[in-house]
Design a protein around this motif. Sequence first.
Motif, short mmCIF file in Angstrom:
data_model
loop_
_atom_site.label_atom_id
_atom_site.label_comp_id
_atom_site.label_asym_id
_atom_site.label_seq_id
_atom_site.Cartn_x
_atom_site.Cartn_y
_atom_site.Cartn_z
N ILE A 88 16.56 95.92 36.21
CA ILE A 88 17.90 95.78 35.61
C ILE A 88 18.51 94.46 36.04
CG2 ILE A 88 20.19 96.81 35.45
CD1 ILE A 88 18.97 99.50 36.00
N ALA B 72 19.47 89.86 28.67
CA ALA B 72 19.65 90.77 27.55
C ALA B 72 21.06 90.70 26.99
CB ALA B 72 19.32 92.20 28.00
N LYS B 73 21.39 89.58 26.39
CA LYS B 73 22.72 89.45 25.79
C LYS B 73 22.67 89.71 24.29
CE LYS B 73 25.10 88.06 29.43
NZ LYS B 73 25.67 89.14 30.20
N LEU B 74 21.50 90.05 23.80
CA LEU B 74 21.34 90.36 22.38
C LEU B 74 20.82 91.78 22.25
CD1 LEU B 74 19.62 87.09 21.15
CD2 LEU B 74 21.88 87.90 20.50
N LEU B 75 21.24 92.44 21.18
CA LEU B 75 20.83 93.82 20.98
C LEU B 75 19.30 93.93 20.92
CD1 LEU B 75 21.83 96.66 20.54
CD2 LEU B 75 21.89 96.22 18.10
N ALA C 254 17.98 94.37 24.34
CA ALA C 254 18.65 95.36 25.20
C ALA C 254 17.67 96.35 25.81
CB ALA C 254 19.71 96.10 24.40
N LEU D 83 17.04 96.38 29.51
CA LEU D 83 17.99 97.04 30.39
C LEU D 83 17.93 98.55 30.24
CD1 LEU D 83 21.23 94.93 29.90
CD2 LEU D 83 20.00 95.23 32.01
N VAL D 84 17.76 98.99 29.00
CA VAL D 84 17.88 100.42 28.72
C VAL D 84 16.72 101.21 29.32
CG1 VAL D 84 17.93 102.13 26.89
CG2 VAL D 84 19.29 100.07 26.67
N SER E 178 17.05 101.91 33.00
CA SER E 178 18.22 102.78 33.20
C SER E 178 17.89 104.22 32.85
CB SER E 178 19.39 102.32 32.33
OG SER E 178 19.69 100.99 32.58
#
Lengths: 313, 340
Positions: B296, B303-306, B309, B312-313, B316
């Motif tokens: 993460i 990861a500033k773009l969908l 993402a 990060l996901v 998590s």
Amino acid sequence: MIKLIAKRLVSMLVIMFIISLIIFTIFDSDKMKAQIATSELGGFQASALIKNPEAYAEWQEKNGLNKTYTEWASGILKGDFGHSREKNTDVGPLLAERLGNTGILAGLVFLFMIPIALVLGVIAGMKEGSIQDRVVTFISVLTTSIPEIATAVFLIVIFGLFLKWFPLNAAMNSGWDWSALVLPVMALVIYDFGYVARMTRASMADVMQSHYIRTAVLKGLPKKRVILKHALRNALIAPFTVIVLQINWLLSGVVVIEVIFEYDGFGKLLLQAALFGDVDVIQAATLVAVFVAVFSQIISDVGYTLLNPRIRF
Amino acid sequence: MNINNNVVEKTLMQKLTSLKVTFALIFLMWVPLVAFVILGGSPSNADYNWLLYPAIPAAVLLYLICMISWRESWIAMLGCTLVFFWLIVAVCVPFLPLIDPNKPIAPYVGIMSEKKDIFFWLGTDFKGRDMLSRVLWGCQRVIVWGVTATLIAYIIGAILGLLAGYVSGWMDEFISFVCNILLSFPIMVLFILILTFMGASGFNIIVAVTFASAPAIMRIVRGLTYDIKSRDYVFAAQTRGESPWYIMVIELLPNVRGPIIVDACLRLGYTTVAITTLTFLGLGLQPPDPDWGLMIKEAAPQAKLLKFAYMLVIPSIAVSTLILGFNLMADGLREMSLRD
């Protein structure tokens, strides 16, 4: 009552004294000083410096590392928290500003968390084992199981990247922006409300089984009146303690959330200071955090005795 | 005939779920795993893979035992399944056909897509490392350090709690006072303070978790001990002339185990959160080996773009499922103990 408050205040002073002693000793140790020298000068120069006692003493003097405990503590009591090497400002005003920011964040969290948690807890506790109870319990287990980092990530992805409703971070480089606070507050509320809701539920369920509620129901009072007038007042005593103690919990969560969202608050300050070796800031921030935690504990104790009619002094 | 069968079946079940067998299996699973991580077994170092051979059947058997003995509560079974999914992954991961998690192949490959003739189920991260193998390898260190830290915190907390509760007097006052001081720190602040002082490593995380958790455990055990101390069987043991340590460990400890096990499950969750969070903050486990908090942390600036993402996901979700597993297990166990 006054006796209780006085007793708690004295114990708070003792605890604060011991903790300040611990914090001072940790950062006064040779190991820590060597670590600071390494972080400031680099490993090679630092080891050369340590081998030369005179230059080392001078370096300590310059960085304010050679204070005795009494000097340090009297400085703190006078409001002189020292100097931040990383930010090159006095710690006092810096800390005050950051604490203000964190205060806004924490205040908003409480503003939203308490009503949500209490309402859900009361709804669940009204009828133990019913569908509403199961749903609320499941949701609160689920939300408290997802750590703050993950909650923050999910919120950023959903509301920041996919829906584009709110800014991705709360750094606020171009002035104050309330919309940037939505996601951090939401993340903390989602993580924290479950615990308070479960406590409220347990307390409410307990009260609903008591004799006087049964009497009220058998008397033929409408259900709404039984719950609002009779049950609620007693059921909210225990959650009050939990809510106040939640401040201690929130201070931990705030560190993580502030770092993720780059919000300029107390937690980010503490972490940056820890990673940089900014001694005065770490000491001051830790003391303030402990003070807030201990003070909230006292409020919780005193408030509990005030609210609970069965305890009188 | 039927009755006879039942009896046989029951004794077999009892044999399987007896404490000794369970403890032996936990030992068989746990010690190799810890040894593997401590000796430096990693994706690039396969020298110690043989250590994990006994752990795999032990983990599977333990999972079956847990499922059988907790079959009354589906919540506990669900939690147990989530936890054991990651446990079994942790012991199996060196033998799975995975790409080396530290090897950069092709950066920014999306989920379920192919590049350079390799199919990436979960894509690759910004350095081009396979996300699937990073997530699966990442559970190992979190689980090993998290569970070990909780265990040690428990041992110390339980000893202090038994001492404070059973011996009482000045010992109780002293231990309670020290614990009160430690409990005055917000947990994250205490972690940051200890890890700044001692440096960031797996072992120091154990120390930090012990300092943070042992006082709370001590309070629970102390309260339970106070409650149970005046029971007849304790008086009987005292009259027999047993030593205080015997009474504490043999008479008191097994009788306070119910609430302790529930609390331990919750605390395992907290510790896992703490380790992931600390690693994310840069104070925990260090790169390059895969770890969820680290994933993460490293992906956050990218990861500033969908589209990206998923970096990060995915970690998590991984950490959330593990913690959810611990919490559901605690919930189910509490429910079962209330029913009894």
